[in-house]
Design an enzyme around this catalytic site. Structure first.
Site, mmCIF file in Angstrom:
data_model
loop_
_atom_site.group_PDB
_atom_site.id
_atom_site.type_symbol
_atom_site.label_atom_id
_atom_site.label_comp_id
_atom_site.label_asym_id
_atom_site.label_seq_id
_atom_site.Cartn_x
_atom_site.Cartn_y
_atom_site.Cartn_z
ATOM 1 N N ASP A 1 40.376 -36.934 -49.522
ATOM 2 C CA ASP A 1 39.825 -36.932 -48.170
ATOM 3 C C ASP A 1 38.689 -37.955 -48.169
ATOM 4 O OD1 ASP A 1 37.672 -35.655 -49.352
ATOM 5 O OD2 ASP A 1 37.733 -33.874 -48.091
ATOM 6 N N HIS A 2 37.883 -37.952 -47.108
ATOM 7 C CA HIS A 2 36.787 -38.934 -47.009
ATOM 8 C C HIS A 2 35.783 -38.760 -48.152
ATOM 9 C CE1 HIS A 2 36.060 -35.300 -44.719
ATOM 10 N NE2 HIS A 2 34.770 -35.440 -44.952
ATOM 11 N N CYS B 1 38.809 -34.133 -53.286
ATOM 12 C CA CYS B 1 37.976 -33.901 -52.108
ATOM 13 C C CYS B 1 36.545 -33.744 -52.616
ATOM 14 C CB CYS B 1 38.467 -32.717 -51.276
ATOM 15 S SG CYS B 1 38.314 -31.089 -52.047
ATOM 16 N N GLY B 2 35.652 -33.227 -51.807
ATOM 17 C CA GLY B 2 34.253 -33.137 -52.223
ATOM 18 C C GLY B 2 34.070 -32.253 -53.441
ATOM 19 N N THR B 3 34.651 -31.065 -53.376
ATOM 20 C CA THR B 3 34.555 -30.124 -54.500
ATOM 21 C C THR B 3 35.829 -30.067 -55.331
ATOM 22 O OG1 THR B 3 35.422 -28.371 -53.110
ATOM 23 C CG2 THR B 3 33.000 -28.599 -53.207
ATOM 24 N N GLY B 4 36.916 -30.524 -54.778
ATOM 25 C CA GLY B 4 38.228 -30.359 -55.406
ATOM 26 C C GLY B 4 38.843 -29.010 -55.079
ATOM 27 N N ILE B 5 38.062 -28.142 -54.465
ATOM 28 C CA ILE B 5 38.550 -26.778 -54.216
ATOM 29 C C ILE B 5 39.545 -26.745 -53.056
ATOM 30 C CG2 ILE B 5 37.871 -24.436 -53.554
ATOM 31 C CD1 ILE B 5 35.158 -24.981 -54.973
ATOM 32 N N HIS C 1 48.917 -26.118 -71.686
ATOM 33 C CA HIS C 1 49.264 -24.715 -71.435
ATOM 34 C C HIS C 1 49.946 -24.482 -70.083
ATOM 35 C CE1 HIS C 1 46.228 -22.752 -74.459
ATOM 36 N NE2 HIS C 1 46.861 -23.791 -74.982
ATOM 37 N N HIS D 1 54.162 -20.972 -73.836
ATOM 38 C CA HIS D 1 53.660 -21.275 -72.493
ATOM 39 C C HIS D 1 54.795 -21.485 -71.479
ATOM 40 C CE1 HIS D 1 49.747 -21.626 -74.274
ATOM 41 N NE2 HIS D 1 50.203 -22.522 -75.133
HETATM 42 C C1 RB5 Z 1 34.396 -32.251 -46.721
HETATM 43 O O1 RB5 Z 1 33.095 -32.266 -46.199
HETATM 44 C C2 RB5 Z 1 34.519 -31.149 -47.768
HETATM 45 O O2 RB5 Z 1 34.491 -29.899 -47.164
HETATM 46 C C3 RB5 Z 1 35.791 -31.328 -48.554
HETATM 47 O O3 RB5 Z 1 35.790 -32.587 -49.146
HETATM 48 C C4 RB5 Z 1 36.046 -30.360 -49.701
HETATM 49 O O4 RB5 Z 1 34.949 -30.275 -50.545
HETATM 50 C C5 RB5 Z 1 36.610 -29.054 -49.343
HETATM 51 O O5 RB5 Z 1 36.939 -28.219 -50.205
#
Ligand code: RB5
Length: 148
Positions: A11-12, A68-72, A101, A136
């Site tokens: 993402d951005h 993304c920002g967190t990868g989450i 694994h 595995h």
């Molecule tokens: C974008 O601001 C942020 O929410 C996204 O990159 C990501 O971290 C979501 O999980």
């Protein structure tokens, strides 16, 4: 590893890291399929995750990277697609074990949480490490049966 390109999306928030990882892969002579975005304007991570999953489903790539920002968010989104096993990694050991694994086929990275050089090490480790199979293999097979 197959000769297919490594697919990349972000993402951005992950745009700059995607650009730097793409350069690192190209420098190593590895083929890349950059599925976007091509500029750092806001985009929704689920849309980008869907794009990568569609390319993998179509056989255009066997390995992918989502950022993304967190990868989450992007790892949650891409893992909803059958056949995708995305691992969110912040260190080289996790990247190695995700392959050995879990036979992970997608590496998820959090650009706001990880440095560029660690991210690059994670990616190279992810690409260079084989699935260990053995005990595995049945466990990984069960992942695809979940919810079926
Ligand atoms: C974008 O601001 C942020 O929410 C996204 O990159 C990501 O971290 C979501 O999980």
């Amino acid at each position: 590893m197959s000769d297919l390109p490594i697919a990349l999306v972000s993402d951005h928030a992950g745009f700059a890291l995607k650009t730097s990882l793409k350069e690192a892969l190209v420098e190593r002579g590895l083929p890349v399929l950059d599925l976007g975005p091509d500029r750092p304007d806001p985009v929704d991570y689920p849309d980008m995750a869907d794009r990568l999953a569609a390319a993998m489903k179509a056989g255009q790539a066997e390995r992918g990277v989502v950022i993304c920002g967190t990868g989450i968010g992007i790892s949650i989104a891409v893992n909803r697609h059958p056949g995708i096993r995305a691992a969110l990694c912040h260190d080289v050991s996790s990247a190695r074990l995700a392959r050995e694994h879990n036979n992970a086929n997608v590496l998820a990275l959090g650009a706001r949480l990880i440095g560029q050089s660690v991210a690059q090490d994670c990616l190279i480790t992810f690409l260079d490490t084989a699935f260990a199979g053995g005990r595995h293999a049945d466990r990984v097979a069960k992942l695809d049966r979940a919810g079926a």
